[in-house]
Design a protein around this motif. Sequence first.
Motif, PDB file in Angstrom:
ATOM      1  N   PHE A 194       0.949  -0.857   0.366  1.00  0.00           N
ATOM      2  CA  PHE A 194      -0.262   0.298  -0.117  1.00  0.00           C
ATOM      3  C   PHE A 194       1.242   1.219   0.019  1.00  0.00           C
ATOM      4  O   PHE A 194       1.631   1.260   0.924  1.00  0.00           O
ATOM      5  CB  PHE A 194      -0.880   0.433   1.722  1.00  0.00           C
ATOM      6  CG  PHE A 194      -2.205  -1.291   1.460  1.00  0.00           C
ATOM      7  CD1 PHE A 194      -1.961  -1.933  -0.322  1.00  0.00           C
ATOM      8  CD2 PHE A 194      -2.837  -1.055   2.326  1.00  0.00           C
ATOM      9  CE1 PHE A 194      -3.261  -3.274  -0.365  1.00  0.00           C
ATOM     10  CE2 PHE A 194      -3.657  -2.215   2.195  1.00  0.00           C
ATOM     11  CZ  PHE A 194      -3.785  -3.053   1.253  1.00  0.00           C
ATOM     12  N   VAL A 215      -8.960  -2.592   6.054  1.00  0.00           N
ATOM     13  CA  VAL A 215     -10.387  -1.674   4.884  1.00  0.00           C
ATOM     14  C   VAL A 215     -11.446  -1.026   5.278  1.00  0.00           C
ATOM     15  O   VAL A 215     -12.486  -1.883   5.918  1.00  0.00           O
ATOM     16  CB  VAL A 215     -10.501  -2.561   3.805  1.00  0.00           C
ATOM     17  CG1 VAL A 215     -10.994  -1.371   2.321  1.00  0.00           C
ATOM     18  CG2 VAL A 215      -9.013  -2.840   3.325  1.00  0.00           C
ATOM     19  N   LEU A 235     -11.867  -8.445   4.714  1.00  0.00           N
ATOM     20  CA  LEU A 235     -10.504  -7.383   4.288  1.00  0.00           C
ATOM     21  C   LEU A 235     -10.497  -6.559   6.342  1.00  0.00           C
ATOM     22  O   LEU A 235     -10.361  -5.511   6.398  1.00  0.00           O
ATOM     23  CB  LEU A 235     -11.616  -6.534   4.030  1.00  0.00           C
ATOM     24  CG  LEU A 235     -12.338  -6.733   2.548  1.00  0.00           C
ATOM     25  CD1 LEU A 235     -12.483  -5.353   1.760  1.00  0.00           C
ATOM     26  CD2 LEU A 235     -11.238  -7.122   1.714  1.00  0.00           C
ATOM     27  N   SER A 257      -4.118  -7.351   0.870  1.00  0.00           N
ATOM     28  CA  SER A 257      -4.307  -7.515  -0.413  1.00  0.00           C
ATOM     29  C   SER A 257      -4.842  -8.291  -1.295  1.00  0.00           C
ATOM     30  O   SER A 257      -5.664  -8.134  -2.924  1.00  0.00           O
ATOM     31  CB  SER A 257      -2.871  -6.513  -1.825  1.00  0.00           C
ATOM     32  OG  SER A 257      -2.073  -8.008  -1.593  1.00  0.00           O
ATOM     33  N   GLY A 260      -8.658  -9.226  -0.661  1.00  0.00           N
ATOM     34  CA  GLY A 260      -9.979  -7.997  -1.322  1.00  0.00           C
ATOM     35  C   GLY A 260      -8.957  -7.370  -2.432  1.00  0.00           C
ATOM     36  O   GLY A 260      -9.688  -5.854  -2.700  1.00  0.00           O
ATOM     37  N   LEU A 264     -10.364  -3.667  -3.962  1.00  0.00           N
ATOM     38  CA  LEU A 264      -9.878  -2.946  -3.724  1.00  0.00           C
ATOM     39  C   LEU A 264      -9.301  -2.476  -5.241  1.00  0.00           C
ATOM     40  O   LEU A 264      -9.185  -1.013  -5.139  1.00  0.00           O
ATOM     41  CB  LEU A 264      -8.760  -2.942  -3.394  1.00  0.00           C
ATOM     42  CG  LEU A 264      -8.160  -3.883  -1.555  1.00  0.00           C
ATOM     43  CD1 LEU A 264      -7.272  -4.062  -1.054  1.00  0.00           C
ATOM     44  CD2 LEU A 264      -9.134  -2.849  -0.661  1.00  0.00           C
ATOM     45  N   GLU A 265      -9.278  -3.071  -6.250  1.00  0.00           N
ATOM     46  CA  GLU A 265      -9.464  -2.955  -7.583  1.00  0.00           C
ATOM     47  C   GLU A 265     -10.910  -1.821  -7.390  1.00  0.00           C
ATOM     48  O   GLU A 265     -10.763  -1.146  -8.600  1.00  0.00           O
ATOM     49  CB  GLU A 265      -9.333  -3.901  -8.150  1.00  0.00           C
ATOM     50  CG  GLU A 265      -9.083  -3.122 -10.202  1.00  0.00           C
ATOM     51  CD  GLU A 265     -10.149  -3.440 -10.553  1.00  0.00           C
ATOM     52  OE1 GLU A 265     -10.386  -2.706 -11.560  1.00  0.00           O
ATOM     53  OE2 GLU A 265     -11.868  -4.165 -10.244  1.00  0.00           O
ATOM     54  N   TYR A 267     -12.540  -0.549  -6.044  1.00  0.00           N
ATOM     55  CA  TYR A 267     -11.994   1.228  -4.991  1.00  0.00           C
ATOM     56  C   TYR A 267     -10.903   1.819  -5.708  1.00  0.00           C
ATOM     57  O   TYR A 267     -10.588   3.042  -5.157  1.00  0.00           O
ATOM     58  CB  TYR A 267     -11.522   0.895  -3.774  1.00  0.00           C
ATOM     59  CG  TYR A 267     -12.809   0.634  -2.929  1.00  0.00           C
ATOM     60  CD1 TYR A 267     -14.049   1.030  -2.778  1.00  0.00           C
ATOM     61  CD2 TYR A 267     -11.992  -0.016  -1.151  1.00  0.00           C
ATOM     62  CE1 TYR A 267     -14.503   0.684  -2.070  1.00  0.00           C
ATOM     63  CE2 TYR A 267     -13.431  -0.288  -0.661  1.00  0.00           C
ATOM     64  CZ  TYR A 267     -14.332   0.028  -0.240  1.00  0.00           C
ATOM     65  OH  TYR A 267     -15.543  -0.549   0.233  1.00  0.00           O
ATOM     66  N   TYR A 269      -7.469   1.789  -6.443  1.00  0.00           N
ATOM     67  CA  TYR A 269      -7.047   1.872  -4.668  1.00  0.00           C
ATOM     68  C   TYR A 269      -6.619   2.534  -3.731  1.00  0.00           C
ATOM     69  O   TYR A 269      -5.341   3.587  -4.005  1.00  0.00           O
ATOM     70  CB  TYR A 269      -5.443   1.416  -5.493  1.00  0.00           C
ATOM     71  CG  TYR A 269      -5.294   0.023  -6.416  1.00  0.00           C
ATOM     72  CD1 TYR A 269      -5.657  -1.550  -6.036  1.00  0.00           C
ATOM     73  CD2 TYR A 269      -5.871  -0.295  -7.853  1.00  0.00           C
ATOM     74  CE1 TYR A 269      -6.036  -2.139  -6.439  1.00  0.00           C
ATOM     75  CE2 TYR A 269      -5.466  -1.337  -8.346  1.00  0.00           C
ATOM     76  CZ  TYR A 269      -6.179  -2.328  -7.620  1.00  0.00           C
ATOM     77  OH  TYR A 269      -6.044  -3.414  -8.645  1.00  0.00           O
ATOM     78  N   PHE A 271      -8.616   4.531  -0.718  1.00  0.00           N
ATOM     79  CA  PHE A 271      -9.261   3.730   0.508  1.00  0.00           C
ATOM     80  C   PHE A 271      -8.328   3.890   1.563  1.00  0.00           C
ATOM     81  O   PHE A 271      -7.792   4.269   1.693  1.00  0.00           O
ATOM     82  CB  PHE A 271      -9.967   2.482   0.534  1.00  0.00           C
ATOM     83  CG  PHE A 271      -8.874   1.231   0.363  1.00  0.00           C
ATOM     84  CD1 PHE A 271      -7.454   1.073   1.020  1.00  0.00           C
ATOM     85  CD2 PHE A 271      -8.123   1.031  -1.687  1.00  0.00           C
ATOM     86  CE1 PHE A 271      -6.620   0.255   1.253  1.00  0.00           C
ATOM     87  CE2 PHE A 271      -6.326   0.230  -1.155  1.00  0.00           C
ATOM     88  CZ  PHE A 271      -6.245   0.041  -0.060  1.00  0.00           C
ATOM     89  N   ILE A 273      -7.491   2.857   5.410  1.00  0.00           N
ATOM     90  CA  ILE A 273      -7.470   1.291   6.221  1.00  0.00           C
ATOM     91  C   ILE A 273      -7.498   1.781   7.787  1.00  0.00           C
ATOM     92  O   ILE A 273      -6.661   3.560   8.195  1.00  0.00           O
ATOM     93  CB  ILE A 273      -6.350   0.403   6.650  1.00  0.00           C
ATOM     94  CG1 ILE A 273      -4.803   1.828   5.601  1.00  0.00           C
ATOM     95  CG2 ILE A 273      -6.197   0.174   4.891  1.00  0.00           C
ATOM     96  CD1 ILE A 273      -3.701   0.599   6.139  1.00  0.00           C
ATOM     97  N   LYS A 354      -1.289   1.684  -5.342  1.00  0.00           N
ATOM     98  CA  LYS A 354       0.120   0.201  -4.854  1.00  0.00           C
ATOM     99  C   LYS A 354       1.202  -0.177  -5.615  1.00  0.00           C
ATOM    100  O   LYS A 354       1.689   0.702  -6.421  1.00  0.00           O
ATOM    101  CB  LYS A 354      -1.085  -0.568  -4.951  1.00  0.00           C
ATOM    102  CG  LYS A 354      -1.256  -1.289  -6.471  1.00  0.00           C
ATOM    103  CD  LYS A 354      -2.239  -2.358  -7.299  1.00  0.00           C
ATOM    104  CE  LYS A 354      -2.811  -2.192  -8.148  1.00  0.00           C
ATOM    105  NZ  LYS A 354      -1.671  -2.001  -9.485  1.00  0.00           N
TER     106      LYS A 354
END
Length: 426
Positions: A194, A215, A235, A257, A260, A264-265, A267, A269, A271, A273, A354
Amino acid sequence: MYDVLIIGGGAAGFYAAIHVAENRPNTKIAILERGKEVLTKVKVSGGGRCNVTHAEFNPADLSKNYPRGEKELLGPFHTYASGDTVGFFEERGVALKIEDDGRMFPVSNSSQTIIDCFVSEVDRLGIQVKTHCSVTGIEQIEEAGKKKWKVAVGDSSLTSKKLILATGSNPKMWGYIEALGHSIVSPVPSLFTFNIKDERISTIPGVATQAEVHVVPKKNFGKKVKLHKSDISTLTSEGPLLITHWGMSGPAILKLSAWGARVLEAYNYQFKIQVNWVPEYHKDGLLELLLQVKQVEKKTILRSKVLDIPKRLWVNLVKASGIDDTTTWPEVSKQQLQTLAEQLTAGIFQVNGKSTFKEEFVTAGGVDLKEVNFKTYESKILPSLYFAGEIINVDAITGGFNFQNAWTGGYIAAKGVVEDLNNNFD
């Protein structure tokens, strides 16, 4: 005319070829590799040491390390799993060792040992290895009433009775088999770190500690994505977390990763946490502890780390709580300690993008698992077509599990091919 063509000169392809040849001598086999070298991913994995497998010998527990494929791999792992992999290499003079975290490497600490083993085996068994062999088309043809495979390679072509695809995450190959009737689950990256720019961690790269990471779900964040309860539950992960120059890495992040990957894709990437740096505590319990320390400790808070976390991380989180260098425990307010407890157990960090984890490229996606017979790894759509490795929609967390998927798939596909050839001898 070949008995078996294997497209892909990586771990799964070599493993399948060796097992076909061992179980059916005199079978005409060729491995086709588009690059100039074979086993390139084996070479770079595990920092050049090759993380061969993981010391998890219970099939049910082993399958839990696969975000895509957990249910489907349970049966195959009862047939061929980590213990069988260890046996395969030890029978060929390659001893493996178990590290503290369960990862298994050759005792030599060199991936070249694994490569030499494979190359030696294919030479001994008379398997042809063709490099610079880029496949430009696949079709099923009929000759003398029997279906065969025709593989276009540049301006020429090769024919084969059986075809094993072990090409990993190769969009071109997915395109060929999609045109033949297979469904492909669209690929997205898995196993990535991340990217985070935050004063609390920017000055302390290299610090590692145990942490729980969650997440924070968003209903409309980037691409619209609807989170199901099962998505939310996956997540969260716990494990060692490494602070890096670009953000956060380590097993806790990599597991997140992987599990999720699709959310996450969606989103894009971008987001948030939530990190608990002391997973044994929740916020209220930790506040109670800090209030108890306030009653007995006289030093400054910065100088008296009362929790088992790295000193530099403690200092940064104390400062982020609005507590200065000179504030002592008797002077600190309850409000400041509440903020500190929150920073320690529920700190929010913004992720913006990422980064790939070392050289270990892993993709979620591939041939739809519903279209694979996991007793043989044969296509349910196209008889005499077999799969092995990451070409199907299976991927794992880091730790040797992706290679174990390759060994298991390669072995079972080989077994299926041998049985098919024996039953349809001509």
